[in-house]
Design a protein around this motif. Sequence first.
Motif, PDB file in Angstrom:
ATOM      1  N   ALA A  37       1.087  -1.095   0.327  1.00 38.55           N
ATOM      2  CA  ALA A  37      -0.061  -0.019  -0.407  1.00 38.55           C
ATOM      3  C   ALA A  37       1.055   1.449   0.188  1.00 38.55           C
ATOM      4  CB  ALA A  37      -1.068  -0.115   1.147  1.00 38.55           C
ATOM      5  N   ALA A  38       2.238   1.064   0.931  1.00 38.63           N
ATOM      6  CA  ALA A  38       3.199   2.533   1.067  1.00 38.63           C
ATOM      7  C   ALA A  38       3.278   2.710  -0.941  1.00 38.63           C
ATOM      8  CB  ALA A  38       3.838   2.311   2.085  1.00 38.63           C
ATOM      9  N   ARG A  39       3.736   2.138  -1.062  1.00 34.35           N
ATOM     10  CA  ARG A  39       4.616   1.554  -2.448  1.00 34.35           C
ATOM     11  C   ARG A  39       3.472   2.579  -3.925  1.00 34.35           C
ATOM     12  NH1 ARG A  39       8.986   3.249  -3.658  1.00 34.35           N
ATOM     13  NH2 ARG A  39       8.115   4.079  -4.878  1.00 34.35           N
ATOM     14  N   ALA A  40       2.244   1.828  -3.417  1.00 31.48           N
ATOM     15  CA  ALA A  40       1.508   1.873  -4.209  1.00 31.48           C
ATOM     16  C   ALA A  40       1.514   3.996  -3.987  1.00 31.48           C
ATOM     17  CB  ALA A  40       0.245   1.577  -4.637  1.00 31.48           C
ATOM     18  N   ALA A  41       0.965   3.964  -2.733  1.00 29.98           N
ATOM     19  CA  ALA A  41       0.944   5.683  -2.441  1.00 29.98           C
ATOM     20  C   ALA A  41       2.345   6.655  -2.866  1.00 29.98           C
ATOM     21  CB  ALA A  41       1.165   5.575  -1.151  1.00 29.98           C
ATOM     22  N   ILE A  42       3.315   5.537  -2.221  1.00 30.82           N
ATOM     23  CA  ILE A  42       4.830   6.736  -3.411  1.00 30.82           C
ATOM     24  C   ILE A  42       4.923   6.856  -5.334  1.00 30.82           C
ATOM     25  CG2 ILE A  42       7.222   6.501  -3.363  1.00 30.82           C
ATOM     26  CD1 ILE A  42       7.246   4.830  -0.263  1.00 30.82           C
ATOM     27  N   ASP A  43       4.157   5.506  -5.300  1.00 27.93           N
ATOM     28  CA  ASP A  43       4.422   5.584  -6.817  1.00 27.93           C
ATOM     29  C   ASP A  43       3.305   6.794  -6.990  1.00 27.93           C
ATOM     30  OD1 ASP A  43       6.045   3.428  -7.110  1.00 27.93           O
ATOM     31  OD2 ASP A  43       4.629   2.052  -7.274  1.00 27.93           O
ATOM     32  N   ALA A  44       2.504   6.738  -6.813  1.00 25.92           N
ATOM     33  CA  ALA A  44       1.308   7.836  -6.748  1.00 25.92           C
ATOM     34  C   ALA A  44       1.872   9.395  -6.532  1.00 25.92           C
ATOM     35  CB  ALA A  44      -0.660   7.456  -6.227  1.00 25.92           C
ATOM     36  N   ILE A  45       1.998   9.711  -5.765  1.00 25.78           N
ATOM     37  CA  ILE A  45       2.932  11.241  -5.802  1.00 25.78           C
ATOM     38  C   ILE A  45       4.160  11.066  -6.126  1.00 25.78           C
ATOM     39  CG2 ILE A  45       1.117  11.220  -4.124  1.00 25.78           C
ATOM     40  CD1 ILE A  45       3.933  11.349  -1.816  1.00 25.78           C
ATOM     41  N   GLY A  46       5.171  10.213  -6.099  1.00 19.06           N
ATOM     42  CA  GLY A  46       5.753  10.096  -7.147  1.00 19.06           C
ATOM     43  C   GLY A  46       7.366  10.839  -6.398  1.00 19.06           C
ATOM     44  N   ALA A  47       6.829  10.016  -4.818  1.00 15.74           N
ATOM     45  CA  ALA A  47       7.497  10.412  -3.425  1.00 15.74           C
ATOM     46  C   ALA A  47       8.859  10.597  -3.899  1.00 15.74           C
ATOM     47  CB  ALA A  47       6.470   9.660  -2.821  1.00 15.74           C
ATOM     48  N   THR A  48       9.883   9.183  -4.966  1.00 15.31           N
ATOM     49  CA  THR A  48      10.791   8.996  -4.583  1.00 15.31           C
ATOM     50  C   THR A  48      11.695   9.374  -6.161  1.00 15.31           C
ATOM     51  OG1 THR A  48      10.737   6.885  -4.823  1.00 15.31           O
ATOM     52  CG2 THR A  48      10.500   7.428  -2.741  1.00 15.31           C
ATOM     53  N   ASN A  49      10.632   9.723  -7.255  1.00 18.04           N
ATOM     54  CA  ASN A  49      11.156  10.365  -8.651  1.00 18.04           C
ATOM     55  C   ASN A  49      12.797  10.901  -8.338  1.00 18.04           C
ATOM     56  OD1 ASN A  49       8.901   8.194  -9.185  1.00 18.04           O
ATOM     57  ND2 ASN A  49       7.362  10.233 -10.033  1.00 18.04           N
ATOM     58  N   GLY A  50      12.377  11.931  -7.225  1.00 19.32           N
ATOM     59  CA  GLY A  50      13.718  13.280  -7.678  1.00 19.32           C
ATOM     60  C   GLY A  50      14.911  12.651  -7.130  1.00 19.32           C
ATOM     61  N   THR A 108      -1.384   5.082   8.269  1.00 21.71           N
ATOM     62  CA  THR A 108      -2.354   2.918   7.490  1.00 21.71           C
ATOM     63  C   THR A 108      -2.207   2.867   6.746  1.00 21.71           C
ATOM     64  OG1 THR A 108      -4.846   3.935   7.991  1.00 21.71           O
ATOM     65  CG2 THR A 108      -3.915   3.890  10.616  1.00 21.71           C
ATOM     66  N   GLN A 109      -2.924   0.978   6.736  1.00 18.29           N
ATOM     67  CA  GLN A 109      -2.948   0.782   4.904  1.00 18.29           C
ATOM     68  C   GLN A 109      -3.982   1.345   4.495  1.00 18.29           C
ATOM     69  OE1 GLN A 109      -2.717  -3.282   5.474  1.00 18.29           O
ATOM     70  NE2 GLN A 109      -3.068  -3.577   3.410  1.00 18.29           N
ATOM     71  N   GLU A 110      -5.473   1.997   5.431  1.00 15.57           N
ATOM     72  CA  GLU A 110      -6.441   2.837   5.244  1.00 15.57           C
ATOM     73  C   GLU A 110      -6.092   4.564   4.224  1.00 15.57           C
ATOM     74  OE1 GLU A 110      -6.556   1.250   8.269  1.00 15.57           O
ATOM     75  OE2 GLU A 110      -7.271  -0.706   6.897  1.00 15.57           O
ATOM     76  N   GLU A 111      -5.670   4.649   4.776  1.00  8.72           N
ATOM     77  CA  GLU A 111      -4.576   6.078   4.466  1.00  8.72           C
ATOM     78  C   GLU A 111      -4.418   5.983   3.073  1.00  8.72           C
ATOM     79  OE1 GLU A 111      -4.826   8.217   9.438  1.00  8.72           O
ATOM     80  OE2 GLU A 111      -2.659   6.988   8.283  1.00  8.72           O
ATOM     81  N   LEU A 112      -2.534   5.143   3.502  1.00  3.12           N
ATOM     82  CA  LEU A 112      -1.747   4.810   1.985  1.00  3.12           C
ATOM     83  C   LEU A 112      -3.439   4.186   0.440  1.00  3.12           C
ATOM     84  CD1 LEU A 112       0.770   2.967   3.558  1.00  3.12           C
ATOM     85  CD2 LEU A 112       1.123   5.000   2.983  1.00  3.12           C
ATOM     86  N   LYS A 113      -3.588   3.876   0.910  1.00  3.09           N
ATOM     87  CA  LYS A 113      -4.869   3.226  -0.024  1.00  3.09           C
ATOM     88  C   LYS A 113      -5.950   4.981  -0.390  1.00  3.09           C
ATOM     89  CE  LYS A 113      -8.643   0.541  -1.855  1.00  3.09           C
ATOM     90  NZ  LYS A 113      -8.513   1.493  -2.446  1.00  3.09           N
ATOM     91  N   ALA A 114      -6.131   5.689   0.602  1.00  2.00           N
ATOM     92  CA  ALA A 114      -6.998   7.142  -0.432  1.00  2.00           C
ATOM     93  C   ALA A 114      -5.758   7.812  -0.388  1.00  2.00           C
ATOM     94  CB  ALA A 114      -7.506   7.499   1.439  1.00  2.00           C
TER      95      ALA A 114
END
Length: 179
Positions: A37-50, A108-114
């Motif tokens: 779930a964290a990986r999906a959130a990170i990918d969605a916001i591009g948190a590690t692209n930089g 939380t897992q729910e927050e990451l999904k959101a």
Amino acid sequence: MIKFAGFGRTLAATLIVSAALAGAAKAQDVTDEQVKAARAAIDAIGATNGFDNILPGLAVRIKATLVQASPNHESEINATVDEQALALAPRRADLEREAATIYAKTFTQEELKAIADFYNSPVGKKLLSDGPIATREVMKAAEIWAVGVDRDLRAESAKKLNPILGAAAEGGEAQQPQQ
């Protein structure tokens, strides 16, 4: 319209640092589902692209330093540093795992999904792409506003203080307070 992806990356890096600080206080283990779930959130916001440019940037700096010290060996230096950089490239996955663990400990897992759902939505994607433009415009507006308020504050303060402080030598106006 110019897109400022750098702001999104800066925001993401700030979120990661904040998450790291908060995550350090939470020493619990994370499940594979939380990391996913964290990986999906990170990918969605591009948190590690930089972070993609860290290793290439380091290689460029190292090559420049070494070539400056030994300019006659530029080709050997470039080849060796490039070879070593490629050998270290798989370690990028370690940073991704660490980022996912930090996010999994912080949210939380729910927050990451959101988070992932929102940033994968059209409005979330628009926020990532156009948010920096809006932020830049708001900052310009705030700067213009501050200049006007500064001017008015100085003028009104000078008007009220003139009888107390006395007139300036020229023009009969009170001296402006020093910045």
